[in-house]
Design an enzyme around this catalytic site. Sequence first.
Site, mmCIF file in Angstrom:
data_model
loop_
_atom_site.group_PDB
_atom_site.id
_atom_site.type_symbol
_atom_site.label_atom_id
_atom_site.label_comp_id
_atom_site.label_asym_id
_atom_site.label_seq_id
_atom_site.Cartn_x
_atom_site.Cartn_y
_atom_site.Cartn_z
ATOM 1 N N SER A 15 13.823 4.763 27.955
ATOM 2 C CA SER A 15 12.688 4.865 27.025
ATOM 3 C C SER A 15 11.906 3.548 26.952
ATOM 4 O O SER A 15 10.684 3.559 26.798
ATOM 5 C CB SER A 15 13.153 5.306 25.642
ATOM 6 N N MET A 93 22.787 -1.724 32.756
ATOM 7 C CA MET A 93 24.123 -1.944 32.209
ATOM 8 C C MET A 93 25.067 -2.685 33.165
ATOM 9 O O MET A 93 26.280 -2.519 33.072
ATOM 10 C CB MET A 93 24.746 -0.604 31.800
ATOM 11 N N ARG A 94 24.542 -3.486 34.063
ATOM 12 C CA ARG A 94 25.398 -4.300 34.930
ATOM 13 C C ARG A 94 25.161 -5.763 34.618
ATOM 14 O O ARG A 94 24.006 -6.179 34.416
ATOM 15 C CB ARG A 94 25.085 -4.087 36.429
ATOM 16 N N LEU A 96 24.758 -9.425 35.774
ATOM 17 C CA LEU A 96 24.278 -10.026 37.028
ATOM 18 C C LEU A 96 24.974 -11.364 37.260
ATOM 19 O O LEU A 96 25.340 -12.057 36.309
ATOM 20 C CB LEU A 96 22.763 -10.209 36.946
ATOM 21 N N ASN A 110 14.869 -9.453 29.214
ATOM 22 C CA ASN A 110 15.743 -8.370 28.761
ATOM 23 C C ASN A 110 15.371 -8.017 27.335
ATOM 24 O O ASN A 110 14.875 -8.856 26.587
ATOM 25 C CB ASN A 110 17.206 -8.852 28.800
ATOM 26 N N HIS A 112 17.179 -6.550 23.887
ATOM 27 C CA HIS A 112 18.505 -6.345 23.304
ATOM 28 C C HIS A 112 18.346 -5.803 21.887
ATOM 29 O O HIS A 112 17.514 -6.310 21.127
ATOM 30 C CB HIS A 112 19.273 -7.675 23.286
ATOM 31 N N THR A 144 19.367 -15.702 31.068
ATOM 32 C CA THR A 144 20.100 -16.837 31.614
ATOM 33 C C THR A 144 21.528 -16.359 31.901
ATOM 34 O O THR A 144 21.858 -15.204 31.642
ATOM 35 C CB THR A 144 20.112 -18.026 30.627
ATOM 36 N N ASP A 148 23.199 -11.854 27.083
ATOM 37 C CA ASP A 148 22.414 -11.785 25.840
ATOM 38 C C ASP A 148 22.138 -13.170 25.247
ATOM 39 O O ASP A 148 21.981 -13.323 24.036
ATOM 40 C CB ASP A 148 23.085 -10.853 24.803
ATOM 41 N N THR A 175 12.109 2.278 17.904
ATOM 42 C CA THR A 175 10.654 2.355 17.722
ATOM 43 C C THR A 175 10.027 0.965 17.880
ATOM 44 O O THR A 175 8.988 0.802 18.528
ATOM 45 C CB THR A 175 10.338 2.921 16.318
HETATM 46 C C1 GRF Z 1 17.963 -0.173 24.368
HETATM 47 O O1 GRF Z 1 18.462 -0.105 23.056
HETATM 48 C C2 GRF Z 1 17.885 -1.609 24.814
HETATM 49 O O2 GRF Z 1 17.607 -2.493 23.778
HETATM 50 C C3 GRF Z 1 19.263 -1.865 25.363
HETATM 51 O O3 GRF Z 1 19.647 -0.657 25.970
HETATM 52 C C4 GRF Z 1 18.944 0.414 25.378
HETATM 53 C C5 GRF Z 1 18.236 1.103 26.485
HETATM 54 O O4 GRF Z 1 17.564 2.255 26.042
HETATM 55 N N1 GRF Z 1 19.259 -2.992 26.257
HETATM 56 P P1 GRF Z 1 16.482 2.905 27.005
HETATM 57 O O5 GRF Z 1 17.207 3.250 28.299
HETATM 58 O O6 GRF Z 1 15.380 1.942 27.194
HETATM 59 O O7 GRF Z 1 16.044 4.151 26.286
#
Ligand code: GRF
Length: 225
Positions: A15, A93-94, A96, A110, A112, A144, A148, A175
């Site tokens: 998203s 989700m990896r 690096l 990124n 977060h 870096t 996070d 949102t």
């Molecule tokens: C989001 O909450 C983002 O902050 C985190 O992973 C989630 C990814 O959601 N890093 P999407 O795939 O962008 O919907």
Amino acid sequence: MTRRRVAALISGRGSNMAALLAAAENPDYPAEIALVLSNRADAAGLAHAASRGVRTAVVESRAFRGDRAGFEVAMEAELARHGIEVIALAGFMRVLTEGFVARWEGRMINIHPSLLPAFPGLDTHARALAAGVRLHGCTVHLVTAGVDEGPVLAQAAVPVLEDDTEAALAARVLTEEHRLYPAALGWLAAGQVRVEQGRARLSGVAMAKGCLANPLPSAPALSTP
Ligand code: GRF
């Protein structure tokens, strides 16, 4: 204006990637999403990107189990093939390697779902609820070596409500993620970000005034004796 060629790296829903694609549909936006790269072939975001005519690629991390270097070599090949200048991690989700992060230093961001440095890692909304914080939110930061960590470009805060569930809080934060990430990528792409002593400095960006408090500290009712 030359638009910076950005790759959005995803692992799932996508998203945030969709929010970046929507922003980049404006020809005045300083970045174009030249590639959506996923480490999973079943990432839902791939179909959305393809439906928007955006190039997609998959480098299956599972195929490189135990070989992070090999995985990253394959990713670098895709990035090079598409002339990528900037990477936006969007639910990728990896973790690096330091080498990959160093090669993209200053050119990889990124998003977060917490107000870093609070709640790095996973399950941020549940942890925010458990901690009882009254404000939660999201952070866009330069990547870096530490997970996070990295200079913060922008943050958005939302209130945590008395009867919040994890899902309700996550939706409220998401949102704001969708508003914040396109803005922050735009500042980076437009050259409005520099790093000084580990801290991101922004130029030509309007800063918020006032403050967000939750609960609202309205004047307490005076009790009459
Ligand atoms: C989001 O909450 C983002 O902050 C985190 O992973 C989630 C990814 O959601 N890093 P999407 O795939 O962008 O919907």
